[in-house]
Motif scaffolding. Structure first.
Motif, PDB file in Angstrom:
ATOM      1  N   LEU A   1     -20.312  10.236 -76.147  1.00 40.79           N
ATOM      2  CA  LEU A   1     -19.387   9.240 -76.091  1.00 40.79           C
ATOM      3  C   LEU A   1     -19.355   8.678 -77.365  1.00 40.79           C
ATOM      4  CD1 LEU A   1     -17.660   7.081 -74.496  1.00 40.79           C
ATOM      5  CD2 LEU A   1     -19.970   6.244 -73.890  1.00 40.79           C
TER       6      LEU A   1
ATOM      7  N   MET B   1     -13.830  10.085 -74.629  1.00 44.33           N
ATOM      8  CA  MET B   1     -14.414   9.197 -73.685  1.00 44.33           C
ATOM      9  C   MET B   1     -14.682   7.890 -74.378  1.00 44.33           C
ATOM     10  SD  MET B   1     -15.097  10.667 -71.198  1.00 44.33           S
ATOM     11  CE  MET B   1     -13.595  11.415 -71.318  1.00 44.33           C
TER      12      MET B   1
ATOM     13  N   VAL C   1     -13.515   4.857 -72.071  1.00 41.53           N
ATOM     14  CA  VAL C   1     -14.415   4.137 -71.415  1.00 41.53           C
ATOM     15  C   VAL C   1     -14.336   2.614 -72.131  1.00 41.53           C
ATOM     16  CG1 VAL C   1     -16.872   3.538 -71.138  1.00 41.53           C
ATOM     17  CG2 VAL C   1     -15.891   5.888 -70.881  1.00 41.53           C
TER      18      VAL C   1
ATOM     19  N   SER D   1     -24.864   5.132 -58.864  1.00 40.08           N
ATOM     20  CA  SER D   1     -24.934   5.619 -60.197  1.00 40.08           C
ATOM     21  C   SER D   1     -26.405   6.421 -60.606  1.00 40.08           C
ATOM     22  CB  SER D   1     -24.472   4.838 -61.521  1.00 40.08           C
ATOM     23  OG  SER D   1     -23.288   4.179 -61.230  1.00 40.08           O
TER      24      SER D   1
ATOM     25  N   SER E   1     -20.517   5.950 -66.781  1.00 40.14           N
ATOM     26  CA  SER E   1     -20.448   6.706 -68.204  1.00 40.14           C
ATOM     27  C   SER E   1     -21.760   6.423 -69.112  1.00 40.14           C
ATOM     28  CB  SER E   1     -19.320   6.250 -68.995  1.00 40.14           C
ATOM     29  OG  SER E   1     -18.069   6.400 -68.267  1.00 40.14           O
TER      30      SER E   1
ATOM     31  N   ASN F   1     -16.789  12.014 -66.771  1.00 31.93           N
ATOM     32  CA  ASN F   1     -16.013  10.629 -67.253  1.00 31.93           C
ATOM     33  C   ASN F   1     -14.778  10.523 -67.173  1.00 31.93           C
ATOM     34  OD1 ASN F   1     -18.547   9.670 -67.876  1.00 31.93           O
ATOM     35  ND2 ASN F   1     -18.799  10.189 -69.863  1.00 31.93           N
TER      36      ASN F   1
ATOM     37  N   THR G   1     -13.023   7.572 -65.061  1.00 36.13           N
ATOM     38  CA  THR G   1     -11.776   6.570 -65.836  1.00 36.13           C
ATOM     39  C   THR G   1     -10.524   6.776 -65.175  1.00 36.13           C
ATOM     40  OG1 THR G   1     -13.054   7.013 -67.855  1.00 36.13           O
ATOM     41  CG2 THR G   1     -11.114   5.945 -68.039  1.00 36.13           C
TER      42      THR G   1
END
Length: 338
Positions: free
Chosen positions: A49, A170, A174, A208, A246, A276, A280
């Motif tokens: 990321l 990402m 994100v 999560s 994420s 991810n 998203t």
């Protein structure tokens, strides 16, 4: 008068310089955060990321093309941090990291993207033009630079390119939505929805953690909670939830824990990108759809109110005309009075 004009110009220059330095600092700091979680892909270091891409695109959406020197400056400092010195390799990566958000910004402006993300088309173009298409520039130029500098064998070009592209994508998917939400955030009123928001955060945290640490492939647990966040709180609720998922997924992937355990680095990056990306997409598109429907409802209610006010305004006049005798009636009344 001339002194006033000069002072106004000086103030504008000061504000512009402060904005450039602020964007450069935000880019650099977000780059340092991204480097905290990195993996080695075929002897090349990549990040699952990369937040600076989201910071750069948000800065362009906020300030326009004139802010690009701040992005370039932040990319320069970040490149120097990674390599330790400035070289032709750093120049190629610097150009790619600057051109990629500019390309994404140009594509979004061409199709009339709105920063409020209150339409379904805005979420779609951010994903497919701003992220998927725009970030092709940075990954392609970066990998070509590595190949030309003999830091990357030609046969490993595409695996490294895929990992690089996924990390940059990402960052846009994100980080950009959460920054756009924070830009227009206001202090919420104290209502009973606070309890629901707290409950949503607790449930999302638990889902999560289970999804990213369990070896039973339970990543799908986060999607019902994301749907709840999008339906009830739209983007201000779903964007932080997507960010939470994420970040926890990136942590698990870099440690090869949970569903990422035992997989090759390319498989880990692809699984992480798919997760991810799906999170998203669900967050953006469903939130935009709900917001669009709510806006249509508000417009219809406003139109109904205006119509009711117009009818109320015209009703007394119509009643007065009904009570007032016409000319033929007045002629018929006069003989009776005589």
């Amino acid at each position: 008068m001339a002194s006033v004009i000069r002072s106004e110009k000086a103030r504008r220059r000061t504000v512009a310089v402060a904005q450039l330095l602020g964007v450069a600092a935000a880019y650099y700091l977000s780059g340092r955060l991204g480097l905290l979680r990195q993996v080695e892909a075929y002897q090349s270091v990549v990040t699952p990321l990369w937040p600076p891409t989201g910071v750069a695109l948000t800065a362009l959406l906020q300030f326009g093309v004139r802010i690009w020197p701040g992005i370039a400056l932040g990319a320069l400092f970040t490149t120097l941090t990674i390599s330790g010195s400035f070289s032709p390799l750093g120049i190629g990566i610097l150009i790619g990291n600057t051109l990629a958000p500019l390309t994404a910004y140009a594509a979004l402006r061409t199709v009339g993207f709105r920063e409020e993300l209150d339409r379904l088309r805005d979420g779609v173009v951010l994903v497919f033009l701003g992220a998927f298409t725009g970030m092709l520039v940075s990954s392609t130029l970066g990998c070509f630079t590595l190949v030309l500098s003999e830091k990357l064998p030609v046969e490993r070009f595409w695996p490294v390119w895929a990992c690089w592209w996924a990390g940059d994508v990402m960052g846009v998917l994100v980080v950009t939505p959460i920054l756009l939400v924070l830009r227009r955030a206001r202090m919420p009123r104290v209502t009973d929805r606070w309890l629901e928001a707290v409950g949503l955060f607790v449930v999302m945290m638990c889902a999560s953690l289970i999804a990213t640490t369990s070896t039973l492939a339970m990543l799908y647990l986060v999607f019902p909670v994301l749907i709840w966040a999008a339906l009830r709180f739209q983007l201000p609720g779903s964007a932080p939830c997507a960010l939470l998922v994420s970040v926890l997924a990136v942590i698990a992937a870099t440690h090869q824990a949970g569903p990422f355990r035992g997989h090759h680095v390319l498989e880990v990056m692809l699984n992480l990108a798919l997760l991810n990306g799906s999170v998203t997409l669900t967050s953006l598109l469903l939130s935009a759809l709900v917001t669009e429907q709510l806006n249509i409802r508000r417009e219809m209610e406003h139109a109904c109110v205006e119509l009711a006010e117009l009818v109320e305004e015209l009703t007394p006049r119509s009643a007065a005309r009904a009570r007032r005798p016409s000319s033929s009636e007045r002629v018929a009344i006069r003989p009776e009075l005589g």
